[in-house]
Design an enzyme around this catalytic site. Structure first.
Site, mmCIF file in Angstrom:
data_model
loop_
_atom_site.group_PDB
_atom_site.id
_atom_site.type_symbol
_atom_site.label_atom_id
_atom_site.label_comp_id
_atom_site.label_asym_id
_atom_site.label_seq_id
_atom_site.Cartn_x
_atom_site.Cartn_y
_atom_site.Cartn_z
ATOM 1 N N SER A 129 0.849 -1.197 0.000
ATOM 2 C CA SER A 129 0.000 0.000 0.000
ATOM 3 C C SER A 129 0.879 1.239 0.000
ATOM 4 O O SER A 129 2.071 1.159 0.296
ATOM 5 C CB SER A 129 -0.894 0.006 1.234
ATOM 6 N N LYS A 130 0.280 2.373 -0.307
ATOM 7 C CA LYS A 130 1.107 3.579 -0.351
ATOM 8 C C LYS A 130 1.652 3.931 1.033
ATOM 9 O O LYS A 130 2.690 4.536 1.166
ATOM 10 C CB LYS A 130 0.365 4.735 -1.004
ATOM 11 N N ARG A 131 0.919 3.503 2.065
ATOM 12 C CA ARG A 131 1.385 3.770 3.441
ATOM 13 C C ARG A 131 2.688 3.008 3.738
ATOM 14 O O ARG A 131 3.516 3.477 4.502
ATOM 15 C CB ARG A 131 0.338 3.339 4.469
ATOM 16 N N ASP A 132 2.838 1.810 3.150
ATOM 17 C CA ASP A 132 4.063 1.027 3.393
ATOM 18 C C ASP A 132 5.296 1.826 3.007
ATOM 19 O O ASP A 132 6.323 1.751 3.657
ATOM 20 C CB ASP A 132 4.056 -0.278 2.573
#
Ligand code: GLU
Length: 507
Positions: free
Chosen positions: A264-267
């Site tokens: 995910s972009k959060r990773d």
């Protein structure tokens, strides 16, 4: 007759293009090139509520940076346009009506509140409400209401949606190029909305109509669209387009570097690597995201890394130019299981591309850094530094940062290193070395090495005793390449100047 290969990348402009999206674009591009086909860019912007200004431009710029040239579509033109779905609104309506008329779709007038109430009621019984063959018979739609009533509602401008009439309990055996046969039962699927009375189609309808009208031969897209495959195939059937239906290939998920699940972009923010090709500031949340481009990755390295996320050549080869990928890519070698993303491997690719560059090319890349620091660009000198130093770095910025000492004399001397190497007898030794340095004219590595080594041997000093403080004096710290290389590059005058300065500072 062999069908002409035409593939499309069809992103929705709902934000920056995630690296998974770039991989989808890349695989489409490679497939098109491999088969002498066309690579189209279609912007799927029918969901106005999710539209993010600037996202379309971002997508186009990113593809350009990656070197994925679009043959046809938004920004490239073509004879099947327009290629932005919001500009094709009129086209979809007739197809939605066509499905109603052929009995494959129907008008549904149920309000959002009514459907919400039904959902809640089902939930309270531990069930999930589905608008489908089981429930549609008792709901407010054109299948149940008298014809005149339907017409009246339509004439009065009542809000409606057109839904697909999903067949009941039909076993569907579908084919995916990567997965082979895939089975679905239609009873698990609901009557999806195809069109809304505000004049906008939903993704499903627009996607099928456009793929048909644009003569798309293969749909290559992310695995998250696999559950939509049965609906899409049934839509082709309902339209009577099954004979020219594209073939489907659903690409494996890109997985988190550690743990389970989809990247995910959060990773990226959590683990310190970019998930977007270029920097992006969300115009709504103002959140800022790193980009591969601005973080110093070469587009070739980024693309090379992406190509191997889910595809492999069947050989040990890891480094590919885009041209080689175009020749070797095939969907047969795309696996169906998820591909783990490895940020370290991406750096490794960048390193490989960095060291493969000629010194002249690298020097050109270093030039803007020098200029930004107001330093003079001496091409030969920079090239020499690149030859000597490039093996150590993944990024040009790091190479420059670490090699600044070639251009700027030390303003201070690393405390730990000077303590360790600058002893009481060092100044006397360094003064002696300075005299030797002054006496030498030819500063080539071999010459200074010969003279200074002879002196060290003759005085039985030990190499470290001389070279370590010499290094601290010239560079300011115990780092850098061989000292004879360093002084060859900075030259006699600069070497002497630095030695004198160090001796004055550290008597
Ligand atoms: N607009 C869809 C997306 O954003 C396209 C899916 C497809 O390729 O069919 O991914």
């Amino acid at each position: 007759m062999e069908r002409k290969v035409r593939v499309r990348f069809a992103p929705s402009p709902t934000g920056a293009l995630h690296l998974g999206g770039v991989r989808t674009a890349l695989f489409n591009y490679l497939f098109a090139r491999r088969h002498g086909g066309d690579f189209l860019l279609r912007i799927e912007d029918t969901d106005q509520t999710r539209y993010v200004p600037g996202a379309e431009e971002y997508i186009i710029e990113s593809l350009k940076w990656c070197g994925l040239t679009v043959d046809e579509g938004v920004g490239a033109g073509g004879e099947y346009g327009p290629y932005r779905q919001s500009e094709r609104k009129e086209i979809y309506r007739q197809y939605a009506i066509q499905l109603v008329e052929s009995g494959n779709a129907y008008y549904s007038f149920d309000t959002a509140e009514e459907l919400d109430a039904l959902r809640k009621e089902s939930e309270s019984k531990g069930e999930t409400f589905m608008y489908n063959a089981k429930s549609r018979g008792s709901l407010k739609n054109s299948l149940n209401l008298p014809k005149e009533e339907v017409q009246k509602l339509l004439d009065a401008g009542t809000h409606y949606v057109i839904r697909f009439k999903m067949p009941e309990n039909e076993d569907l055996k579908l084919y995916d190029i990567i997965r082979g046969e895939v089975h679905f039962n239609s009873s698990l699927l609901d009557d999806k909305v195809l069109y809304k009375s505000d004049g906008m189609p939903t993704y499903h309808l627009a996607n099928i109509v456009d793929d048909h009208l644009m003569k798309i031969s293969h749909v290559i897209r992310g695995e998250e669209w696999l559950p939509s495959l049965p609906l899409h195939v049934l839509l082709y059937r309902a339209f009577g387009w099954e004979n020219t239906m594209p073939e489907f290939a659903h690409l494996p998920l890109i997985l988190k570097p550690v743990g389970n699940g989809k990247l995910s972009k959060r990773d990226g923010n959590k683990m310190g690597f970019p998930v977007f090709p270029m920097e992006f500031t969300d115009p709504i949340t103002k959140e800022k995201w790193h980009g591969y481009k601005e973080d110093g990755y070469f587009p070739e390295a980024f693309i090379n890394m992406l190509a191997l996320l889910g595809w492999n050549p069947g050989t040990e080869q890891e480094i590919f130019t885009l041209e080689e990928l175009c020749q070797q890519f095939s969907l047969d070698r795309v696996k169906k299981s998820g591909a783990k993303f490895d940020p370290e491997k991406t750096k490794w690719f960048n390193h490989k591309y960095l060291i493969a560059k000629s010194d002249a090319e690298l020097a050109e890349l270093v030039k803007p850094y020098l200029e930004a620091d107001g330093l003079n660009f001496d091409k030969a000198k920079v090239e020499h530094i690149c030859t000597l130093m490039k093996e150590r770095y993944n990024f040009v910025a790091d190479l420059y940062e670490d090699c600044k000492f070639f251009f700027i004399p030390p303003t201070e001397f690393n405390e730990k290193d000077s303590k360790k190497y600058w002893k009481e007898d060092t100044p006397a030794l360094m003064n002696e070395l300075l005299d030797i340095l002054k006496s030498i004219d030819d500063y080539s590595f071999s010459n200074t090495e010969k003279i200074i080594s002879a002196w060290i041997t003759e005085k039985q000093l030990g190499f470290g005793k001389v070279m370590n403080p010499f290094r601290v004096a010239i560079i300011g710290a115990a780092k850098g390449p061989h000292m004879f290389d360093v002084i060859e590059i900075i030259g006699k005058e600069e070497t002497i100047r630095r030695m004198e300065k160090a001796l004055a500072a550290m008597q």
